[in-house]
Design an enzyme around this catalytic site. Structure first.
Site, mmCIF file in Angstrom:
data_model
loop_
_atom_site.group_PDB
_atom_site.id
_atom_site.type_symbol
_atom_site.label_atom_id
_atom_site.label_comp_id
_atom_site.label_asym_id
_atom_site.label_seq_id
_atom_site.Cartn_x
_atom_site.Cartn_y
_atom_site.Cartn_z
ATOM 1 N N TYR A 188 0.846 -1.201 0.000
ATOM 2 C CA TYR A 188 0.000 0.000 0.000
ATOM 3 C C TYR A 188 0.883 1.252 0.000
ATOM 4 O O TYR A 188 0.665 2.174 -0.785
ATOM 5 C CB TYR A 188 -0.942 -0.006 1.214
ATOM 6 C CG TYR A 188 -1.672 1.305 1.401
ATOM 7 C CD1 TYR A 188 -2.715 1.669 0.557
ATOM 8 C CD2 TYR A 188 -1.297 2.189 2.410
ATOM 9 C CE1 TYR A 188 -3.373 2.884 0.712
ATOM 10 C CE2 TYR A 188 -1.949 3.400 2.576
ATOM 11 C CZ TYR A 188 -2.980 3.735 1.730
ATOM 12 O OH TYR A 188 -3.622 4.944 1.877
ATOM 13 N N GLU A 246 -10.458 6.506 5.790
ATOM 14 C CA GLU A 246 -9.737 7.270 6.813
ATOM 15 C C GLU A 246 -10.670 7.588 7.979
ATOM 16 O O GLU A 246 -10.262 7.543 9.141
ATOM 17 C CB GLU A 246 -9.134 8.555 6.238
ATOM 18 C CG GLU A 246 -8.017 8.325 5.232
ATOM 19 C CD GLU A 246 -6.724 7.775 5.822
ATOM 20 O OE1 GLU A 246 -6.617 7.621 7.061
ATOM 21 O OE2 GLU A 246 -5.805 7.488 5.028
ATOM 22 N N TRP A 262 -4.407 1.601 10.933
ATOM 23 C CA TRP A 262 -4.615 1.579 9.490
ATOM 24 C C TRP A 262 -4.590 0.142 8.970
ATOM 25 O O TRP A 262 -5.310 -0.208 8.043
ATOM 26 C CB TRP A 262 -3.586 2.450 8.779
ATOM 27 C CG TRP A 262 -3.846 2.566 7.316
ATOM 28 C CD1 TRP A 262 -3.023 2.183 6.305
ATOM 29 C CD2 TRP A 262 -5.027 3.079 6.670
ATOM 30 N NE1 TRP A 262 -3.606 2.428 5.085
ATOM 31 C CE2 TRP A 262 -4.851 2.984 5.280
ATOM 32 C CE3 TRP A 262 -6.221 3.621 7.145
ATOM 33 C CZ2 TRP A 262 -5.797 3.393 4.358
ATOM 34 C CZ3 TRP A 262 -7.179 4.034 6.223
ATOM 35 C CH2 TRP A 262 -6.957 3.917 4.850
#
Length: 172
Positions: free
Chosen positions: A4, A26, A34
């Site tokens: 990512y 987000e 995350w």
């Protein structure tokens, strides 16, 4: 996480669907790692119609309640319902600005902000820019768009380049 970072994080995007996806993810990440969100990303894509804001804006309360039982996503009621709210607000911004991309990139005159942090410790959680955008998004009825979430979104979609100096993904 590495894939990512290397291929996606910080790459400038003007694709409205991707911008919507990152804003939602987000926001979903608030209070979580995350990695937790990335591990559920495919589940989010399936649950939220591939992040098509037109479809998500039309989700009924019943559909959202069913999604609250879906283990592939974060099932927090405010976050699930906030996705529909954000889709509706997103569509209004598109109608006003031509695209969400035009709206968002106008904050930086279409040019990414390239910072030069030496270490991860040098990265801020918020900036004056994220404060201003957050305030404007809230005024437009978006949810889960505090300054920290907005700054993370700006980083993820390449409006802000916060790759540390020496990172192979650093532009400029």
């Amino acid at each position: 996480m590495g894939d990512y970072h290397d291929r996606e994080w910080g790459v400038p995007s003007h694709d409205d669907r991707y911008l919507f996806e990152m804003l939602i993810l987000e926001g979903a990440q608030a209070g979580l790692s995350w990695a937790t969100i990335l591990n559920r990303r495919d589940g989010y894509r399936r649950a939220f119609a591939g992040f098509d804001p037109v479809k998500v804006a039309r989700f009924s309360d019943g559909k959202l309640e069913r999604l609250r039982g879906d283990p592939r996503i974060i099932r927090n009621r405010l976050k699930v319902y906030g996705t529909r709210t954000n889709a509706q607000a997103f569509l209004k911004v598109q109608a006003e600005s031509g695209s969400f991309s035009e709206y968002l990139w106008a904050w930086v005159d279409g040019t990414p902000v390239v910072n030069r942090p030496q270490t991860l410790a040098d990265l801020p959680a918020t900036t004056q820019l994220s404060d201003r955008i957050s305030k404007d998004l809230k005024r437009r009825n978006f949810t889960f768009v505090g300054s920290t979430i907005v700054y993370a979104t700006l980083q993820s979609v390449g409006i802000v380049d916060d790759h540390v100096v020496g990172c192979p993904s650093k532009r400029g």
